[in-house]
Enzyme design. Structure first.
Site, PDB file in Angstrom:
ATOM      1  N   ALA A  22      -4.498 -13.307   8.933  1.00 23.62           N
ATOM      2  CA  ALA A  22      -4.959 -11.938   9.199  1.00 23.62           C
ATOM      3  C   ALA A  22      -6.375 -11.733   8.683  1.00 23.62           C
ATOM      4  CB  ALA A  22      -4.022 -10.961   8.503  1.00 23.62           C
ATOM      5  N   GLU A  26      -0.531 -14.746   0.635  1.00 27.26           N
ATOM      6  CA  GLU A  26      -0.359 -13.281   0.721  1.00 27.26           C
ATOM      7  C   GLU A  26      -0.072 -12.613  -0.617  1.00 27.26           C
ATOM      8  OE1 GLU A  26       0.736 -15.425   2.904  1.00 27.26           O
ATOM      9  OE2 GLU A  26       0.705 -14.628   4.945  1.00 27.26           O
ATOM     10  N   GLU A  55       2.219 -19.021   9.505  1.00 28.12           N
ATOM     11  CA  GLU A  55       3.399 -18.388  10.116  1.00 28.12           C
ATOM     12  C   GLU A  55       3.417 -18.630  11.627  1.00 28.12           C
ATOM     13  OE1 GLU A  55       2.597 -14.505   8.228  1.00 28.12           O
ATOM     14  OE2 GLU A  55       4.671 -14.629   7.525  1.00 28.12           O
ATOM     15  N   GLY A  77      -0.949 -15.802   7.959  1.00 25.09           N
ATOM     16  CA  GLY A  77      -0.446 -15.598   9.313  1.00 25.09           C
ATOM     17  C   GLY A  77      -0.657 -16.828  10.186  1.00 25.09           C
TER      18      GLY A  77
END
Ligand code: NAD
Length: 715
Positions: free
Chosen positions: A76, A141, A121, A118
């Site tokens: 992100a 994170e 992920e 992300g």
């Protein structure tokens, strides 16, 4: 994308951050935003559309998800995180769970660069993952007050096991992909030609529904007990953020509930962590650090780092630390001192520290030996003349610094950077001792210099932009956080600290005990209260500053009680007694009972009506005193931007990360409220009422509706 016959057709759309091309029946989707392939809203939309289109196209057998640049996908973009766009359709979770985990066409992640947050992920959502062994992966994170909210907490444990996943997620560490080569995280390791190897892999894939991590079982004999131990450890963890404990809840859901339930909990916990008190401060601190080494009038690539060898003058406490920081970064170091005894002592001290690092497992014996061997003790200036950078760290005395800089001017090669580690002296005056003031810069390290991350890079009136840029690059090479400061007494950090300590001392004169002040500020989050700080630094340091102020600024109101300590030679930790009594082996310092009596006597003798002071007043006076001083620092242009001031405090002064720094704190309090409180403090006749006139910059910002942390943010 228009319909095109399959073959080696190029699909490219300049408006999208991805490129498409087909190799036979394999579609290659390449992320390419020209930066770190961040999952911004346009990237997510383009990716969703491209993957969905491939899934609906019967001609496509498999998709390779590749990337251009150093990052495969860095996750992100934090600037989007606290805005509505972070969750706009398609959200990262929708990409992973709703699209990838339900596609019939297999998607192969081809990871040749960094896959973080992300990004990792996204890879977990893919059906197959191939990676170069040196690709960097991680889920950082939690360090940003968040938790992996798009499958990380549910899919990673299914790939590498609960314990390894808990370690990776809760440490936030970035590791090499090769570490997980033997787990279900990767199907194969890529070697020299990732695209061809991945193509061969995709062509050979069997037909039929692809494997999905979400369908794998997660076996652990005692997940509840394992995670409860982790929770207990985290409760006392000083670096715990708003993301840690909810991340454990998500891991528990992964281990005990079906995927759809786990996903729900992950999503709920992610949103709760993101808006929790203090969460956004971690992201602010992260972005502020990245901003701090940028100087508006300098292009980021204005300089190619050219410093290879460093000389340090003065082999005392600071010289040794700076030598180790430089050697740890691979630089060769000449450490010069006039005293043979100091040189010998520095050699022993440095070897001792490296030995301890080996014992603690921080470096191997060979690494320690190689690093220590980069430092050479020398006693003659002729050995350092050819160095690219020389850092002076001799005693804090202008006459001695004058001799040193005059010598450096004579002996150093043209173009060498001449730096001073002075904490309090005028850098412009020091530069004036040379015929090349444009090459002079301040490098203000903090003690212990091989550990502390903050580096104030002091820009003198004459410092050349190129020299400043080299100094910043040097700081980064040493893995420091460089912050530019103009020349003033104490630079950014110590100038504000002086006001903070002054308020702490006034509070004690008014009736609080040193331990009450420390306790209030430590409970609030400061790593160490002001009186413990003074005992650690040595009360003689503060004395010297006070003596100088008495001479230079006769009208400046200074607290008197430190005289009680000076008269008795109570220097703090180094003499065993200071604001506290420091007993060898004791975990905490003990109350100084004689001092308590002396303080009472002082208050009576000085007509100071001893009063009970609330914790709130202690905290607000100490912190807001820094805010008012910082406003002046900004207004004078000593700091370029408010976030730089916060970085100084977060990285060099033990300011709590969840409070974001003194100026972020003032914004949260509200500048109007902060100013009103300052005006209230001005009503107290003790403790320099004049200081509490709110700085006009605070008023201007309030009137314009601009927050303090926005000040200079666009530079
Ligand atoms: P120190 O007393 O531990 O070491 C100073 C060293 O300089 C001694 O080894 C001394 O022999 C040597 N020296 C003196 N005159 C010299 C000369 N003419 N040529 C070569 N060597 C000479 O002092 P320190 O604490 O390391 O501080 C050094 C500098 O760093 C000072 O300017 C100080 O203000 C600054 N500083 C100190 C700290 C700290 O916490 N100690 C933090 C930041 C900056």
């Amino acid at each position: 994308m228009s319909k095109t016959p399959h073959g080696s057709t190029m699909f490219s759309d300049q408006h999208r951050p991805i490129f498409l091309r087909d190799e036979g029946r394999i579609r290659i989707v390449t992320l390419n935003d020209g930066r770190m392939n961040l999952l911004l809203h346009p990237m997510r939309g383009a990716l969703y559309d491209a993957l969905a289109a491939a899934d609906e196209d019967p001609g496509i057998k498999a998709v390779l998800l590749a990337a251009e640049g150093t990052a495969w996908c860095a996750g992100a973009d934090l600037t989007e995180m606290d805005s509505g766009r972070a969750d706009a359709d398609p959200s990262p979770a929708q990409l992973v769970y709703d699209l990838l985990q339900t596609m019939q066409t297999p998607v192969v992640a081809v990871i040749a660069g960094t896959a973080l947050g992300g990004g990792l992920e996204l890879a977990l959502g893919c059906h197959y993952r191939l990676a170069k062994a040196d690709a960097r992966i991680g889920l950082p994170e939690v360090t940003l007050g968040l938790l992996p909210g798009a499958g990380g907490t549910q899919l990673l444990p299914r790939a590498i096991g609960l314990e390894a996943a808990a370690h990776l997620i809760l440490s936030g560490k970035i590791v090499k992909a090769g570490q997980f080569a033997d787990t279900a995280l990767f199907d194969a390791m890529l070697k020299d030609d990732p695209t061809s190897e991945a193509l061969a892999f995709a062509v050979a894939l069997p037909d039929g529904s692809p494997p999905r991590l979400g369908q794998r079982r997660l076996d652990h004999p005692i997940p509840g007990a394992f995670l409860e131990t982790i929770r207990n450890n985290l409760r006392g963890y000083p670096k715990r953020t708003t993301g840690h404990l909810p991340a454990v809840d998500c891991l528990e859901a992964a281990a005990t509930l079906p995927l759809h339930k786990g996903r729900e909990i992950e999503s709920q916990k992610f949103f709760e962590a993101r808006v929790a008190d203090g969460s956004s401060a971690f992201r602010y601190g992260f972005l502020a650090e990245r901003q701090s080494s940028k100087v508006p009038d300098l292009a980021p690539d204005a300089v190619k780092p050219s410093i290879q060898n460093v000389a340090i003058i003065g082999a005392g406490v600071m010289g040794q630390g700076i030598a180790m920081a430089s050697a740890n970064a691979g630089l060769s170091v000449q450490l010069l001192d006039l005293s043979e005894a100091a040189l010998r002592a520095s050699k022993d001290a440095i070897l001792d520290i490296y030995e301890k690092s080996v014992k603690r497992g921080r470096m191997s014996a060979t690494q320690a030996e190689t690093t220590a061997a980069r430092i050479t003790q020398v006693s003659d200036y002729e050995h350092i003349a050819a160095c690219d950078l020389v850092i002076e760290a001799v005693v804090e005395n202008m006459e001695i610094k004058k001799t040193v800089f005059e010598t450096l001017d004579r002996v150093m090669k043209p173009g060498a950077i001449l730096a001073s580690n002075t904490s309090t002296l005028d850098l412009d005056q020091i530069a004036g001792f040379t015929s090349r003031p444009k090459d002079v810069v301040g490098l203000h390290f903090f003690n212990p210099a091989h550990i502390m991350r903050l580096l104030e890079v002091v820009r003198g009136k004459a410092t050349a932009p190129q020299v400043l840029a080299e100094a910043l690059a040097f700081g980064k090479r040493l893995r420091k956080v460089p912050v530019v400061s103009g020349v003033c007494d104490g630079f950014i950090g110590n100038r504000m600290m002086e006001q903070y300590l002054r308020q702490a001392l006034f509070l004690v004169e008014e009736g609080a005990s040193p331990s009450e002040v420390d306790h209030a500020l430590e409970t609030w989050g400061m790593a160490m209260g002001p009186f413990r700080v003074m005992d650690l630094a040595g009360n003689d340091v503060n004395d010297a500053i006070r003596a100088r102020h008495r001479l230079e600024k006769p009208d400046y109101i200074l607290p008197d009680i430190p005289d009680i300590l000076t008269e008795r030679g109570w220097l703090g930790q180094k003499s065993g007694t200071g604001w506290y009594v420091h007993e060898k082996g004791a975990k905490r310092p003990l109350q100084n009972v004689i001092l308590t009596e002396e303080l009472d006597n002082w208050r009576k003798a000085n007509g100071s009506a001893s009063r009970k002071i609330s914790r709130e007043e202690i905290v607000e006076r100490c912190i807001l005193s820094m805010v008012n001083e910082a406003a002046e620092i900004l207004d004078e242009g000593i700091a370029q931007r408010a976030s730089d001031v916060d970085v100084v405090y977060l990285t060099g002064y033990g300011f709590p990360a969840f409070r974001g720094g003194p100026l972020y704190f003032a914004d949260k309090m509200g500048l109007r409220t902060a100013r009103r409180k300052m005006r209230g403090f001005a009503g107290n006749p003790h403790g320099d009422p004049g200081f509490w006139t709110p700085h006009p910059l605070l008023e201007r910002l309030s009137a314009d509706g601009i927050s303090l942390t926005q000040y200079g943010a666009d530079q």
